[in-house]
Design an enzyme around this catalytic site. Structure first.
Site, mmCIF file in Angstrom:
data_model
loop_
_atom_site.group_PDB
_atom_site.id
_atom_site.type_symbol
_atom_site.label_atom_id
_atom_site.label_comp_id
_atom_site.label_asym_id
_atom_site.label_seq_id
_atom_site.Cartn_x
_atom_site.Cartn_y
_atom_site.Cartn_z
ATOM 1 N N CYS A 1 -22.032 -20.879 -57.412
ATOM 2 C CA CYS A 1 -22.516 -22.225 -57.053
ATOM 3 C C CYS A 1 -22.632 -22.443 -55.546
ATOM 4 C CB CYS A 1 -21.625 -23.294 -57.668
ATOM 5 S SG CYS A 1 -21.528 -23.187 -59.453
ATOM 6 N N HIS B 1 -22.434 -30.010 -53.706
ATOM 7 C CA HIS B 1 -22.714 -29.356 -54.995
ATOM 8 C C HIS B 1 -22.383 -30.344 -56.110
ATOM 9 C CE1 HIS B 1 -22.837 -26.710 -58.312
ATOM 10 N NE2 HIS B 1 -21.529 -26.532 -58.414
ATOM 11 N N ASN C 1 -24.311 -29.785 -63.782
ATOM 12 C CA ASN C 1 -24.067 -28.760 -62.763
ATOM 13 C C ASN C 1 -25.100 -27.640 -62.937
ATOM 14 O OD1 ASN C 1 -23.134 -26.579 -61.266
ATOM 15 N ND2 ASN C 1 -20.995 -26.819 -61.862
HETATM 16 N N1 COA Z 1 -14.732 -34.015 -74.698
HETATM 17 C C1 COA Z 1 -13.564 -34.528 -75.080
HETATM 18 N N2 COA Z 1 -12.374 -34.036 -74.692
HETATM 19 C C2 COA Z 1 -12.394 -32.983 -73.872
HETATM 20 C C3 COA Z 1 -13.574 -32.387 -73.430
HETATM 21 C C4 COA Z 1 -14.776 -32.935 -73.884
HETATM 22 N N3 COA Z 1 -15.973 -32.455 -73.520
HETATM 23 N N4 COA Z 1 -13.276 -31.357 -72.631
HETATM 24 C C5 COA Z 1 -11.939 -31.289 -72.554
HETATM 25 N N5 COA Z 1 -11.408 -32.268 -73.321
HETATM 26 C C6 COA Z 1 -10.006 -32.550 -73.553
HETATM 27 C C7 COA Z 1 -9.143 -31.317 -73.409
HETATM 28 O O1 COA Z 1 -9.154 -30.550 -74.603
HETATM 29 C C8 COA Z 1 -7.800 -31.918 -73.125
HETATM 30 O O2 COA Z 1 -7.221 -32.320 -74.331
HETATM 31 P P1 COA Z 1 -5.681 -31.998 -74.636
HETATM 32 O O3 COA Z 1 -4.929 -32.702 -73.529
HETATM 33 O O4 COA Z 1 -5.516 -32.557 -75.978
HETATM 34 O O5 COA Z 1 -5.584 -30.505 -74.538
HETATM 35 C C9 COA Z 1 -8.149 -33.158 -72.315
HETATM 36 O O6 COA Z 1 -9.539 -33.438 -72.564
HETATM 37 C C10 COA Z 1 -7.950 -33.002 -70.829
HETATM 38 O O7 COA Z 1 -8.506 -31.738 -70.455
HETATM 39 P P2 COA Z 1 -8.577 -31.282 -68.971
HETATM 40 O O8 COA Z 1 -9.297 -29.973 -68.892
HETATM 41 O O9 COA Z 1 -7.219 -31.412 -68.338
HETATM 42 O O10 COA Z 1 -9.519 -32.439 -68.412
HETATM 43 P P3 COA Z 1 -9.914 -32.806 -66.949
HETATM 44 O O11 COA Z 1 -9.666 -34.211 -66.710
HETATM 45 O O12 COA Z 1 -9.416 -31.790 -65.961
HETATM 46 O O13 COA Z 1 -11.512 -32.635 -67.006
HETATM 47 C C11 COA Z 1 -13.162 -31.050 -66.414
HETATM 48 C C12 COA Z 1 -12.052 -31.400 -67.379
HETATM 49 C C13 COA Z 1 -13.723 -29.684 -66.792
HETATM 50 C C14 COA Z 1 -14.236 -32.100 -66.495
HETATM 51 C C15 COA Z 1 -12.586 -31.016 -64.966
HETATM 52 O O14 COA Z 1 -11.416 -30.244 -64.958
HETATM 53 C C16 COA Z 1 -13.528 -30.436 -63.968
HETATM 54 O O15 COA Z 1 -14.574 -30.998 -63.705
HETATM 55 N N6 COA Z 1 -13.168 -29.305 -63.336
HETATM 56 C C17 COA Z 1 -13.967 -28.690 -62.317
HETATM 57 C C18 COA Z 1 -15.190 -28.142 -62.940
HETATM 58 C C19 COA Z 1 -16.148 -27.624 -61.963
HETATM 59 O O16 COA Z 1 -16.402 -28.208 -60.948
HETATM 60 N N7 COA Z 1 -16.715 -26.469 -62.287
HETATM 61 C C20 COA Z 1 -17.766 -25.888 -61.621
HETATM 62 C C21 COA Z 1 -17.387 -25.280 -60.362
HETATM 63 S S1 COA Z 1 -18.832 -24.660 -59.660
#
Ligand code: COA
Length: 334
Positions: A114, A251, A281
């Site tokens: 990215c 980004h 993204n």
């Molecule tokens: N819908 C509903 N629930 C979801 C979900 C979805 N699409 N995706 C994850 N969950 C759930 C998880 O299973 C978890 O449930 P649990 O607590 O029962 O296990 C809960 O939501 C929290 O998950 P978590 O991964 O801790 O959520 P978060 O608040 O960190 O958000 C992301 C997840 C992926 C949105 C976030 O971590 C993120 O944006 N990370 C960076 C991603 C990024 O920038 N990537 C690209 C880099 S180039």
């Protein structure tokens, strides 16, 4: 006399097919509300069966060349930043070079995930500043929809497909990339990855999945920290401060990452460009798509100082400070 590499034209291309959060509710256990509040994304674009990364790259490249009024035969180099090439070889860049008629140009792909667009912009700028080349086309193009697991709600809701492109031209005016910061920390390789076609059986056995894998919470923390640090460094290198920045084009991964970084940098909301609500993204394509859209919407004007920051698999990060505008004054946004 110092030579600079001005951005003289921008273009973008996204697939026509829109995949909304409600469409995703039918595929995985998720909700529009969860996706919007946790990421800021409402919809993303997904390629048709007969579309691939190089098709989007070619469309964006043609638009940028037209905007710059550059004859493709005058291009010296084509760089395509991508981590989702449709062919391992020849490169996507070779397909772009042929399709746009850049018959004198060398062409290669660059993979910094990215962060790829800013890595490519810095690379292209070096070729122009050292006098080797005068005109370079830089494209970011990705089709992530073919590498995400559509049964994994933790990743499939985040990504989209698209391409963006810019034309760089040599000038003596202080335009284009004024400073940059590029970084890599390969110790973070297990946080975000996708196996390639030559991965060994042992590597496959150790991988969590053969689709895109991401540890979301860890990448989130890294992204906020590195966006703030790289923004400060790139400004310092060029002798500017955050008050000088007209537009922050980060980004487009997660709106919460962007808001947290902007808050830490004390950047007001009206200086922050966000379009991930409509595209998700798109990896190396996200910044050039945002630039092209910002020009179309009158958010970027000649003379503006633009701060761009990317981060991604590697782990990698990159920041670039760009003085917007074309040497003849009629360039993008003029
Ligand atoms: N819908 C509903 N629930 C979801 C979900 C979805 N699409 N995706 C994850 N969950 C759930 C998880 O299973 C978890 O449930 P649990 O607590 O029962 O296990 C809960 O939501 C929290 O998950 P978590 O991964 O801790 O959520 P978060 O608040 O960190 O958000 C992301 C997840 C992926 C949105 C976030 O971590 C993120 O944006 N990370 C960076 C991603 C990024 O920038 N990537 C690209 C880099 S180039």
């Amino acid at each position: 006399m110092t030579t600079y590499a001005a951005i003289t034209g921008c273009g973008r291309a996204v697939p026509h097919r829109v995949l909304t959060n409600s469409d995703l509710e039918k595929l995985v256990d998720t909700s529009d509300e969860w996706i919007r509040t946790r990421t800021g994304i409402s919809e993303r674009r997904v390629v048709a069966d007969d579309e691939a990364t190089s098709d989007l790259a070619i469309r964006a490249a043609r638009e940028a060349l037209a905007a710059a009024a550059t004859d493709p035969a005058d291009l010296d180099l084509v760089i395509v930043a991508t981590c989702t090439p449709d062919w391992m070889f020849p490169s996507v860049a070779a397909r772009v070079q042929h399709a746009v008629g850049a018959r004198r140009a060398a062409a290669f792909d660059l993979n910094a995930a990215c962060s790829g667009f800013i890595f490519a912009l810095a690379t292209a700028t070096q070729f122009i500043q050292n006098g080797s080349y005068r005109r370079v086309l830089v494209v970011g193009s990705e089709v992530l929809s073919r590498v995400v697991d559509w049964a994994d709600r933790k990743t499939c809701v985040l990504f989209g497909d698209g391409a963006g492109a810019v034309v760089l031209e040599a000038t003596e005016k202080p335009l284009g990339l004024l400073s940059y910061v590029l970084g890599t920390d390969g110790s973070g390789d297990r946080l975000l990855y996708l196996l390639g076609p030559t991965a060994s059986p042992q590597q496959r056995a150790r991988a969590e999945t053969t689709y895109l894998y991401m540890n979301g919470p860890e990448v989130f923390k890294f992204a906020v920290n590195v966006t703030v640090a790289a923004s400060r460094q790139v400004l310092e290198r060029a002798g500017y401060t955050l008050e000088d920045v007209a537009l922050f084009v980060p980004h487009q991964a997660n709106e919460r990452i962007i808001r947290a970084a902007a808050k830490s940098l004390h950047l007001p909301a009206d200086k922050v460009y966000i379009n991930l609500d409509r595209f998700g993204n798109t990896s190396a394509a996200s910044i050039p798509i945002a630039l092209a859209e910002a020009v179309e919407r009158g958010r970027l004007r000649p003379g503006d100082l633009v701060l761009m920051v990317g981060f991604g698999a590697g782990l990698t990060w990159a920041a670039g400070l760009v003085r917007w505008g074309s040497p003849n004054g009629t360039g993008p946004g003029g």
